[in-house]
Design a protein around this motif. Structure first.
Motif, PDB file in Angstrom:
ATOM      1  N   ALA A  34       0.837  -1.199   0.000  1.00 27.37           N
ATOM      2  CA  ALA A  34       0.000   0.000   0.000  1.00 27.37           C
ATOM      3  C   ALA A  34       0.873   1.250   0.000  1.00 27.37           C
ATOM      4  O   ALA A  34       0.607   2.208  -0.736  1.00 27.37           O
ATOM      5  N   ARG A  35       1.937   1.240   0.797  1.00 24.85           N
ATOM      6  CA  ARG A  35       2.833   2.396   0.853  1.00 24.85           C
ATOM      7  C   ARG A  35       3.481   2.648  -0.511  1.00 24.85           C
ATOM      8  O   ARG A  35       3.566   3.778  -0.984  1.00 24.85           O
ATOM      9  N   GLY A  40       3.964   5.600  -5.487  1.00 21.27           N
ATOM     10  CA  GLY A  40       3.944   5.508  -6.945  1.00 21.27           C
ATOM     11  C   GLY A  40       2.919   6.429  -7.585  1.00 21.27           C
ATOM     12  O   GLY A  40       3.075   6.857  -8.728  1.00 21.27           O
ATOM     13  N   ALA A  41       1.858   6.737  -6.835  1.00 22.25           N
ATOM     14  CA  ALA A  41       0.836   7.651  -7.337  1.00 22.25           C
ATOM     15  C   ALA A  41       1.221   9.111  -7.118  1.00 22.25           C
ATOM     16  O   ALA A  41       0.494  10.017  -7.527  1.00 22.25           O
TER      17      ALA A  41
END
Length: 86
Positions: A34-35, A40-41
């Motif tokens: 999730a991190r 990455g976003a």
């Protein structure tokens, strides 16, 4: 729970007290994933903190409010000593 407030969101990432809401993932590996996806976003995200019963990180929702993302640590069991005889 969704809450509207006139107060602006806080600006720092604080996994131990600022988040207004949170999410739980099943494992440490999923928390790491999730991190990486948040990074990455292009969104800011804090480091993973290790607490006695869980791992936690703080990110931001689209409105800038802090969100805790947590994974519970596995419980360790210590066998009880045998009962005293005598």
């Amino acid at each position: 729970m969704a809450v509207e407030t006139a107060d602006p969101p806080t600006t720092g990432l604080d996994p131990l007290g600022q988040a207004g809401w949170g999410l739980r993932v099943g494992t440490y590996a999923q928390l790491c994933e999730a991190r990486e996806r948040i990074l990455g976003a292009g969104w800011p995200v804090g480091e993973i903190e290790t607490l006695p019963a869980q791992w936690t990180l703080t990110a931001r929702d689209p409105d800038g409010r802090p969100v805790d993302v947590r994974a519970h640590r596995p419980r360790t069991t210590t066998p009880l000593p045998p009962p005293a005889t005598g």
